[in-house]
Design a protein around this motif. Structure first.
Motif, PDB file in Angstrom:
ATOM      1  N   SER A 107       0.823  -1.200   0.000  1.00  0.00           N
ATOM      2  CA  SER A 107       0.000   0.000   0.000  1.00  0.00           C
ATOM      3  C   SER A 107       0.859   1.253   0.000  1.00  0.00           C
ATOM      4  N   LEU A 114      -0.299  -4.212   3.492  1.00  0.00           N
ATOM      5  CA  LEU A 114      -1.606  -4.027   4.111  1.00  0.00           C
ATOM      6  C   LEU A 114      -2.379  -5.333   3.980  1.00  0.00           C
ATOM      7  N   ILE A 116      -5.839  -7.175   4.067  1.00  0.00           N
ATOM      8  CA  ILE A 116      -7.246  -6.792   3.890  1.00  0.00           C
ATOM      9  C   ILE A 116      -8.105  -8.051   3.952  1.00  0.00           C
ATOM     10  N   SER A 118     -12.327  -9.504   4.255  1.00  0.00           N
ATOM     11  CA  SER A 118     -13.759  -9.263   4.364  1.00  0.00           C
ATOM     12  C   SER A 118     -14.481 -10.594   4.512  1.00  0.00           C
ATOM     13  N   ALA A 129     -17.190  -3.002  -0.573  1.00  0.00           N
ATOM     14  CA  ALA A 129     -16.244  -1.982  -0.113  1.00  0.00           C
ATOM     15  C   ALA A 129     -16.844  -0.582  -0.228  1.00  0.00           C
ATOM     16  N   LEU A 136     -14.664  -4.197   5.790  1.00  0.00           N
ATOM     17  CA  LEU A 136     -13.331  -4.672   5.454  1.00  0.00           C
ATOM     18  C   LEU A 136     -12.373  -4.427   6.617  1.00  0.00           C
ATOM     19  N   ARG A 138      -8.786  -3.765   7.597  1.00  0.00           N
ATOM     20  CA  ARG A 138      -7.562  -3.289   6.925  1.00  0.00           C
ATOM     21  C   ARG A 138      -6.483  -3.109   7.975  1.00  0.00           C
ATOM     22  N   THR A 139      -5.482  -3.983   7.970  1.00  0.00           N
ATOM     23  CA  THR A 139      -4.453  -3.980   8.999  1.00  0.00           C
ATOM     24  C   THR A 139      -3.069  -3.811   8.387  1.00  0.00           C
ATOM     25  N   GLU A 197      -3.863 -11.886  -3.664  1.00  0.00           N
ATOM     26  CA  GLU A 197      -5.285 -11.753  -3.343  1.00  0.00           C
ATOM     27  C   GLU A 197      -6.012 -13.072  -3.571  1.00  0.00           C
TER      28      GLU A 197
END
Ligand code: GDP
Ligand code: MN
Length: 397
Positions: A107, A114, A116, A118, A129, A136, A138-139, A197
């Protein structure tokens, strides 16, 4: 470099991520044979470097033997977002209970990785989103600390898997998910990825956690560390972006229908913005760079037009090192070999612009317009594309 789903899945398998048995097929007969080996039902999936294949009809679930060859034939005849489908992945199908979304991406905003997640994944993740950004997780992951246990637990908690049955081997779904998150982080590091992803990451009716899709992008600057992937990047001549790379072009395929060619990334980006502001949409970003010769221009046009979805072509050159007459010669070279059936608008300013414009004017090609400036060129291209698209749809009716 973006990897095709099947290539990403072989990295997944190597990293211990759960994927289903599958085969790559380049013809309906191969797909049929693959289904025979895997056993029905299977899913036949278009292999293109683009999302949204499901919505475009590029993913088909086949329950009966007779369906596989027909589905593969249909999908192999498709072009999705300008990319011709040259092979399909035939994969064992599963019964889906839950569709989750999991990704690790580099990111810019976070200046680091990052994570992500969900609990609502699947083909409508963009919609989720937009509608409910809070859905979501997001860490940011500290690259020095690595992925911490509490971050894994946050994901598992957000997934709410308490009601899911344990897998046949007794592993609870929560534990499988934790393993997937950790394995994806390892892969992200080991593969020098900028994106890993999984959408959807599913929980099957039998309580197993499986990666049904893969989207992996490898950092081009790290390709020297991945000899096998690098060789593939160079060998993939079917792929438009790879072909462009070989010709020394900076090229990105986009969704629109106006082919764009320019010199300099800034000029090309602002041209794409101007097209959008005028109500059109660009089919590509193509930068021929400084000092491009006629052959490079010809190669660029070849890559742009091979999408088969271009309704107008806009060439915008501000010649510094690039000579406008060289660009004009490249353009005429292509147009001499193949008459384009779409309007072509050319804007030439700067170095040798007069000579370039004269060459184009003397050629008297139907459909080719030399615009007086950048703004006029954009206006003409957008109007030309709209008229062309309208004529095309009438022809199809
Ligand atoms: P994308 O649309 O390009 O992201 O392609 P995906 O690989 O994510 O597949 C799209 C959708 O097809 C998934 O969200 C699933 O709903 C469905 N799908 C894919 N594989 C299977 C499968 O094995 N069984 C079932 N029932 N559906 C599947
Ligand atoms: Mn997907």
């Amino acid at each position: 470099m973006d990897l095709l789903e099947h290539r990403g899945k072989s990295l997944f398998a190597g990293a211990g991520l759960p994927v289903l048995p599958s085969r790559v097929a380049g013809s309906p007969a191969q797909a049929q044979a693959a289904a025979g080996e895997l056993g029905l039902p299977v899913v036949v999936k278009a292999q293109v470097k683009s999302g949204g294949r499901g919505k475009a009809g590029g993913i088909r679930l086949c329950r009966a033997e007779g369906e596989v060859a027909a589905a593969a034939a249909d999908i192999l005849a498709m072009s999705i977002r300008g990319q011709a489908v040259t092979c399909v992945l035939v994969e064992q199908a599963v019964e889906i209970a839950r569709e989750l979304y999991l990704a690790i991406s580099s990111s810019r905003a976070q200046r680091g990785p990052l994570l992500i997640f969900s609990a609502e994944g699947g083909v409508d993740i963009e919609e989720v989103a937009r509608r409910d950004p809070g859905a979501l997780v997001r860490t940011p992951v500290d690259p020095l600390l690595g992925l911490c246990d509490y971050q894994v637990r946050d994901v598992v908690t957000a997934a709410t898997l308490d009601a899911e049955p344990a897998a046949p081997d007794g592993t609870p779904a929560k534990q499988s998910l934790a393993g997937v998150v950790r394995a994806l982080w390892r892969l992200y590091l080991d593969a020098d990825a900028t994106l890993c992803e999984i959408n959807p990451l599913v929980v099957t009716a039998a309580g197993e956690v499986v990666c049904l899709d893969s989207k992996v992008t490898i950092d081009d600057n790290a390709l020297y560390r991945h000899a096998d992937l690098k060789a593939e990047a160079e060998a993939g001549t079917e792929d438009r972006e790879a072909r462009a790379r070989k010709a020394g072009l900076a090229f990105v395929a986009l969704d629109g229908d106006i082919g764009v060619l320019g010199n300099g990334a800034g000029l090309v980006m602002s041209t794409i913005d101007q097209i959008a502001a005028a109500g059109g949409s660009a089919a590509d970003f193509c930068d021929i760079g400084g000092g491009a010769r006629a052959e490079v221009v010809a190669a660029a046009l070849d890559v742009i037009l091979s999408a088969g979805t271009v309704s107008a072509l806009l060439v915008s050159i501000f010649g510094g090192i690039t000579r406008c007459d060289e660009v004009a010669r490249g353009l005429l070279q292509v147009l001499a070999q193949a008459r384009l059936d779409v309007p072509v608008v050319v804007r030439l300013d700067g170095n040798a612009a007069g000579e370039g414009r004269a060459l184009l004017a003397d050629a008297r090609l139907p459909g080719l317009t030399v615009a007086a400036g950048a703004a006029e060129a954009v206006r003409l291209a957008v109007a030309g594309a709209a008229a062309q698209a309208c004529a095309d749809s009438r022809r199809e009716d």
